[in-house]
Scaffold this motif. Structure first.
Motif, PDB file in Angstrom:
ATOM      1  N   THR A   8       0.820  -1.212   0.000  1.00 54.37           N
ATOM      2  CA  THR A   8       0.000   0.000   0.000  1.00 54.37           C
ATOM      3  C   THR A   8       0.854   1.261   0.000  1.00 54.37           C
ATOM      4  O   THR A   8       0.545   2.229  -0.694  1.00 54.37           O
ATOM      5  CB  THR A   8      -0.926   0.006   1.227  1.00 54.37           C
ATOM      6  OG1 THR A   8      -1.640  -1.231   1.241  1.00 54.37           O
ATOM      7  CG2 THR A   8      -1.928   1.132   1.154  1.00 54.37           C
ATOM      8  N   ALA A   9       1.949   1.244   0.745  1.00 53.33           N
ATOM      9  CA  ALA A   9       2.808   2.435   0.809  1.00 53.33           C
ATOM     10  C   ALA A   9       3.362   2.771  -0.568  1.00 53.33           C
ATOM     11  O   ALA A   9       3.409   3.935  -0.972  1.00 53.33           O
ATOM     12  CB  ALA A   9       3.942   2.215   1.803  1.00 53.33           C
ATOM     13  N   THR A  10       3.763   1.736  -1.309  1.00 51.24           N
ATOM     14  CA  THR A  10       4.282   1.944  -2.664  1.00 51.24           C
ATOM     15  C   THR A  10       3.194   2.534  -3.559  1.00 51.24           C
ATOM     16  O   THR A  10       3.443   3.466  -4.326  1.00 51.24           O
ATOM     17  CB  THR A  10       4.759   0.604  -3.272  1.00 51.24           C
ATOM     18  OG1 THR A  10       5.650  -0.014  -2.342  1.00 51.24           O
ATOM     19  CG2 THR A  10       5.477   0.825  -4.590  1.00 51.24           C
ATOM     20  N   ASP A  11       1.982   1.969  -3.464  1.00 46.43           N
ATOM     21  CA  ASP A  11       0.870   2.468  -4.280  1.00 46.43           C
ATOM     22  C   ASP A  11       0.551   3.923  -3.943  1.00 46.43           C
ATOM     23  O   ASP A  11       0.271   4.725  -4.832  1.00 46.43           O
ATOM     24  CB  ASP A  11      -0.380   1.604  -4.070  1.00 46.43           C
ATOM     25  CG  ASP A  11      -0.356   0.343  -4.931  1.00 46.43           C
ATOM     26  OD1 ASP A  11       0.604   0.190  -5.710  1.00 46.43           O
ATOM     27  OD2 ASP A  11      -1.274  -0.473  -4.823  1.00 46.43           O
ATOM     28  N   ALA A  26       2.611   6.180  -2.721  1.00 44.39           N
ATOM     29  CA  ALA A  26       3.699   7.007  -3.261  1.00 44.39           C
ATOM     30  C   ALA A  26       3.524   7.198  -4.766  1.00 44.39           C
ATOM     31  O   ALA A  26       3.697   8.307  -5.296  1.00 44.39           O
ATOM     32  CB  ALA A  26       5.051   6.365  -2.949  1.00 44.39           C
ATOM     33  N   LEU A  27       3.152   6.124  -5.469  1.00 41.32           N
ATOM     34  CA  LEU A  27       2.901   6.189  -6.911  1.00 41.32           C
ATOM     35  C   LEU A  27       1.753   7.159  -7.209  1.00 41.32           C
ATOM     36  O   LEU A  27       1.830   7.949  -8.156  1.00 41.32           O
ATOM     37  CB  LEU A  27       2.510   4.805  -7.426  1.00 41.32           C
ATOM     38  CG  LEU A  27       3.463   4.047  -8.339  1.00 41.32           C
ATOM     39  CD1 LEU A  27       2.894   2.667  -8.655  1.00 41.32           C
ATOM     40  CD2 LEU A  27       3.750   4.801  -9.626  1.00 41.32           C
ATOM     41  N   LEU A  28       0.706   7.069  -6.406  1.00 38.95           N
ATOM     42  CA  LEU A  28      -0.446   7.949  -6.596  1.00 38.95           C
ATOM     43  C   LEU A  28      -0.061   9.403  -6.371  1.00 38.95           C
ATOM     44  O   LEU A  28      -0.438  10.284  -7.146  1.00 38.95           O
ATOM     45  CB  LEU A  28      -1.579   7.573  -5.633  1.00 38.95           C
ATOM     46  CG  LEU A  28      -2.497   6.443  -6.074  1.00 38.95           C
ATOM     47  CD1 LEU A  28      -3.426   6.042  -4.941  1.00 38.95           C
ATOM     48  CD2 LEU A  28      -3.306   6.869  -7.297  1.00 38.95           C
ATOM     49  N   ARG A  29       0.693   9.649  -5.290  1.00 38.30           N
ATOM     50  CA  ARG A  29       1.116  11.024  -4.986  1.00 38.30           C
ATOM     51  C   ARG A  29       1.908  11.607  -6.157  1.00 38.30           C
ATOM     52  O   ARG A  29       1.652  12.725  -6.606  1.00 38.30           O
ATOM     53  CB  ARG A  29       1.977  11.020  -3.714  1.00 38.30           C
ATOM     54  CG  ARG A  29       2.517  12.393  -3.322  1.00 38.30           C
ATOM     55  CD  ARG A  29       3.736  12.252  -2.425  1.00 38.30           C
ATOM     56  NE  ARG A  29       4.796  11.525  -3.107  1.00 38.30           N
ATOM     57  CZ  ARG A  29       5.756  10.844  -2.476  1.00 38.30           C
ATOM     58  NH1 ARG A  29       5.789  10.772  -1.174  1.00 38.30           N
ATOM     59  NH2 ARG A  29       6.685  10.217  -3.182  1.00 38.30           N
TER      60      ARG A  29
END
Length: 194
Positions: A9-12, A14-17
């Protein structure tokens, strides 16, 4: 190459941001849509942006298709909004459709042009600009399972893109207004209202 889907979730997030930041940097409607397609492709195996033109949806850009179905072929693809596809469902409801490939009777019109396989999961998200559906993002799970599509992430990017498209035209109008010297005591120009 497609970016592998992670359950991280953290990676997702960061990708979204980073995706939202990139969308906001775009200065034309076409750039916003190109950025949307590139970024949303991180969250689904296959993705096509359809622009709504009257009674049809015209494919404008795509990601994740096999090489035999290049984007050139996709650009000519027109799907009638009279036919029973996920595109029509999303447009009529003005909400995301996410479900099985056979929830609509004529989704094959889309699948047949993307490659032969029928995906497990199909998604269509209306892109709204000033309350009007200007485009639809179509995504599906291709030959992967239903966990391969991050519905909420794509919805967030589509919603953001709609807002940025509105901002792009607003910024353009504001910079035009700044160039034109104000005439004192004159009525506001009628052209400012959209």
């Amino acid at each position: 190459a497609m970016i592998a889907h992670s359950d991280n979730t953290a990676t997702d997030i960061a990708l979204l941001r980073d995706s939202v930041a990139e969308l906001d940097e775009q200065r034309s409607q076409a750039d916003v849509l190109n950025s949307l397609v590139a970024r949303a492709a991180n969250f689904a195996p296959r993705l096509v942006l359809f622009v709504v033109k009257g009674p049809s949806a015209l494919a404008w850009a795509a990601r994740g298709l096999d090489d035999s179905k290049g984007v050139g072929q996709i650009r000519g693809l027109s799907i009638s909004l009279e036919t029973d596809t996920a595109l029509r469902t999303a447009l009529n409801s003005q909400h995301t459709f996410y479900g099985s490939a056979d929830d609509q009777t004529e989704n094959e019109l889309i699948f047949s042009r993307l490659g032969s396989l029928q995906p497990q999961r199909v998604m269509a998200v209306p892109l709204k600009v000033r309350g009007r559906c200007a485009a639809v993002i179509y995504a599906d799970s291709a030959d992967r399972g239903e966990g391969s599509t991050n519905v909420e992430a794509i919805e967030l990017l589509v919603q953001t893109a709609g807002l940025v498209v509105e901002l792009v035209s607003l910024r353009a109008r504001m910079s035009e207004a700044a160039v034109t010297p104000a005439r004192p005591a004159s009525a506001p120009a009628a052209s400012v209202s959209s």
